[in-house]
Design a protein around this motif. Structure first.
Motif, mmCIF file in Angstrom:
data_model
loop_
_atom_site.group_PDB
_atom_site.id
_atom_site.type_symbol
_atom_site.label_atom_id
_atom_site.label_comp_id
_atom_site.label_asym_id
_atom_site.label_seq_id
_atom_site.Cartn_x
_atom_site.Cartn_y
_atom_site.Cartn_z
ATOM 1 N N VAL A 28 -7.316 -6.670 -12.458
ATOM 2 C CA VAL A 28 -6.768 -7.891 -12.714
ATOM 3 C C VAL A 28 -6.311 -8.266 -14.157
ATOM 4 O O VAL A 28 -4.997 -8.270 -14.654
ATOM 5 C CB VAL A 28 -7.306 -9.327 -12.140
ATOM 6 N N LEU A 29 -7.221 -7.829 -14.997
ATOM 7 C CA LEU A 29 -7.043 -7.735 -16.403
ATOM 8 C C LEU A 29 -6.024 -6.893 -16.869
ATOM 9 O O LEU A 29 -5.393 -7.053 -17.833
ATOM 10 C CB LEU A 29 -8.545 -7.501 -17.262
ATOM 11 N N GLY A 30 -6.078 -5.660 -16.346
ATOM 12 C CA GLY A 30 -5.203 -4.544 -16.739
ATOM 13 C C GLY A 30 -3.753 -4.730 -16.192
ATOM 14 O O GLY A 30 -2.963 -4.202 -16.759
ATOM 15 N N ARG A 31 -3.657 -4.999 -14.783
ATOM 16 C CA ARG A 31 -2.467 -4.859 -14.119
ATOM 17 C C ARG A 31 -2.000 -6.202 -13.725
ATOM 18 O O ARG A 31 -0.792 -6.412 -13.061
ATOM 19 C CB ARG A 31 -2.674 -4.063 -12.820
ATOM 20 N N GLY A 32 -2.499 -7.357 -13.872
ATOM 21 C CA GLY A 32 -2.409 -8.520 -13.216
ATOM 22 C C GLY A 32 -2.750 -8.782 -11.643
ATOM 23 O O GLY A 32 -3.249 -7.877 -11.277
ATOM 24 N N PRO A 33 -2.581 -9.944 -11.264
ATOM 25 C CA PRO A 33 -3.076 -10.132 -9.809
ATOM 26 C C PRO A 33 -2.352 -9.541 -8.793
ATOM 27 O O PRO A 33 -3.136 -9.504 -7.696
ATOM 28 C CB PRO A 33 -3.089 -11.737 -10.039
ATOM 29 N N GLN A 34 -1.189 -8.879 -8.993
ATOM 30 C CA GLN A 34 -0.627 -8.447 -8.148
ATOM 31 C C GLN A 34 -1.391 -7.147 -7.599
ATOM 32 O O GLN A 34 -1.887 -6.453 -8.236
ATOM 33 C CB GLN A 34 0.886 -7.684 -8.592
ATOM 34 N N GLY A 35 -1.503 -7.237 -6.145
ATOM 35 C CA GLY A 35 -2.563 -6.070 -5.425
ATOM 36 C C GLY A 35 -3.826 -6.333 -5.411
ATOM 37 O O GLY A 35 -4.514 -5.660 -4.852
ATOM 38 N N PHE A 62 -3.830 -12.565 -23.732
ATOM 39 C CA PHE A 62 -3.396 -11.504 -24.482
ATOM 40 C C PHE A 62 -1.881 -11.164 -24.129
ATOM 41 O O PHE A 62 -1.341 -11.055 -23.287
ATOM 42 C CB PHE A 62 -4.084 -10.171 -23.849
ATOM 43 N N THR A 63 -1.214 -11.596 -25.368
ATOM 44 C CA THR A 63 0.395 -11.539 -25.375
ATOM 45 C C THR A 63 0.882 -10.520 -26.056
ATOM 46 O O THR A 63 2.131 -10.159 -25.672
ATOM 47 C CB THR A 63 0.974 -12.978 -25.889
ATOM 48 N N SER A 64 0.434 -10.109 -27.326
ATOM 49 C CA SER A 64 1.182 -9.016 -28.105
ATOM 50 C C SER A 64 0.654 -7.772 -27.469
ATOM 51 O O SER A 64 -0.120 -7.830 -26.747
ATOM 52 C CB SER A 64 0.659 -9.178 -29.512
ATOM 53 N N PRO A 65 1.862 -6.826 -27.819
ATOM 54 C CA PRO A 65 1.755 -5.320 -27.210
ATOM 55 C C PRO A 65 0.544 -4.888 -27.502
ATOM 56 O O PRO A 65 -0.573 -4.120 -26.848
ATOM 57 C CB PRO A 65 2.927 -4.692 -27.588
ATOM 58 N N ARG A 66 -0.155 -5.100 -28.829
ATOM 59 C CA ARG A 66 -1.323 -4.463 -29.308
ATOM 60 C C ARG A 66 -2.443 -4.854 -28.473
ATOM 61 O O ARG A 66 -3.368 -4.122 -28.146
ATOM 62 C CB ARG A 66 -1.368 -4.743 -30.686
ATOM 63 N N ALA A 67 -2.351 -6.314 -28.188
ATOM 64 C CA ALA A 67 -3.503 -7.034 -27.728
ATOM 65 C C ALA A 67 -3.455 -6.440 -26.013
ATOM 66 O O ALA A 67 -4.591 -6.132 -25.580
ATOM 67 C CB ALA A 67 -3.491 -8.309 -27.666
ATOM 68 N N LEU A 68 -2.444 -6.400 -25.382
ATOM 69 C CA LEU A 68 -2.277 -5.975 -23.979
ATOM 70 C C LEU A 68 -2.589 -4.336 -24.113
ATOM 71 O O LEU A 68 -3.223 -4.111 -22.928
ATOM 72 C CB LEU A 68 -0.863 -6.098 -23.644
ATOM 73 N N ARG A 69 -2.344 -3.578 -25.152
ATOM 74 C CA ARG A 69 -2.849 -2.236 -24.901
ATOM 75 C C ARG A 69 -4.316 -2.067 -24.996
ATOM 76 O O ARG A 69 -5.089 -1.299 -24.238
ATOM 77 C CB ARG A 69 -2.171 -1.315 -26.038
ATOM 78 N N ALA A 70 -4.825 -2.937 -25.865
ATOM 79 C CA ALA A 70 -6.464 -3.004 -26.154
ATOM 80 C C ALA A 70 -7.044 -3.527 -24.891
ATOM 81 O O ALA A 70 -7.874 -2.726 -24.536
ATOM 82 C CB ALA A 70 -6.813 -3.736 -27.279
ATOM 83 N N LEU A 71 -6.495 -4.354 -24.211
ATOM 84 C CA LEU A 71 -6.979 -4.825 -23.101
ATOM 85 C C LEU A 71 -6.832 -3.849 -21.879
ATOM 86 O O LEU A 71 -7.836 -3.768 -21.029
ATOM 87 C CB LEU A 71 -6.363 -6.275 -22.630
#
Length: 204
Positions: free
Chosen positions: A31-38, A177-186
């Motif tokens: 969920v953290l990496g891909r979102g709640p879908q699936g 986590f909204t920025s691309p850098r934060a999302l990539r780190a997450l």
């Protein structure tokens, strides 16, 4: 089955399921990496695995499960391999593509369900609970078909509540986590958690 026995079972299962393990780690990391879908399909697969082990316990097939140790060993490695594959996808996915329709559509619900099922069938935590601890909680020799159905319903209900809580908390945390850098780190952090869950399963 009497209400007291059902409550004892549900309480013990809730405590066991809520405590962090490879299954919870995989759900949260996903969920953290891909979102709640699936996440629902994956969680249903995890819950079905619990029902399989519950069935083995009720039918007194612990010895049979031991006899087919090789089969479950293969399933365990398959589950670990699937987690590693998911970890790789999380680690390498572009941050800006995490929530696109194409990315979500690429994940088959059936494949996610089977992945969750394989994870639980190879996870030592539910095996210990159902085949070792459950017989000390309930007299499984007295479980009728109706009692078995009630246990299955309680299993789905308890796991549904536990998984929903973790999915909701993970989804809320992900929105921070909204920025691309934060999302990539997450993304990479959750990929590492997923890989760790695979290693935990493979090592036991």
């Amino acid at each position: 089955m009497d209400l007291a026995g059902l409550i004892v079972f549900a309480t013990a299962l809730f405590i066991a399921a809520a405590s962090p393990g490879p299954g919870i780690a995989a759900i949260v990391a996903r969920v953290l990496g891909r979102g709640p879908q699936g996440a629902v399909a994956f969680s249903i697969g995890v819950a079905l695995g619990d029902v399989v082990w519950l069935t083995f316990a009720v039918l007194g097939l612990a010895a049979l499960a031991q006899a087919f140790h090789g089969v479950f060993l293969i399933i365990k490695w398959a589950g670990a391999a699937y987690l590693l594959y998911m970890a790789y996808r999380l680690w390498t996915a572009p941050a800006e593509a995490l929530d696109t329709r194409a990315d979500v559509a690429a994940e088959s619900p059936v494949r996610l369900l089977l992945g969750g099922l394989a994870l639980t069938l190879g996870n030592p935590k539910p095996i210990v609970f159902y085949l070792a601890l459950l017989p000390t909680i309930l007299d499984l020799t007295q479980v009728t078909m109706l009692g078995y159905a009630e246990l299955v319903a309680a299993t789905f209900a308890v796991l549904g509540v536990v998984f929903a809580i973790y999915i909701g908390l993970a989804a809320r945390a992900r929105r921070l986590f909204t920025s691309p850098r934060a999302l990539r780190a997450l993304n990479r952090g959750t990929g590492a958690v997923m890989a760790g869950a695979a290693a935990a399963i493979a090592a036991r």
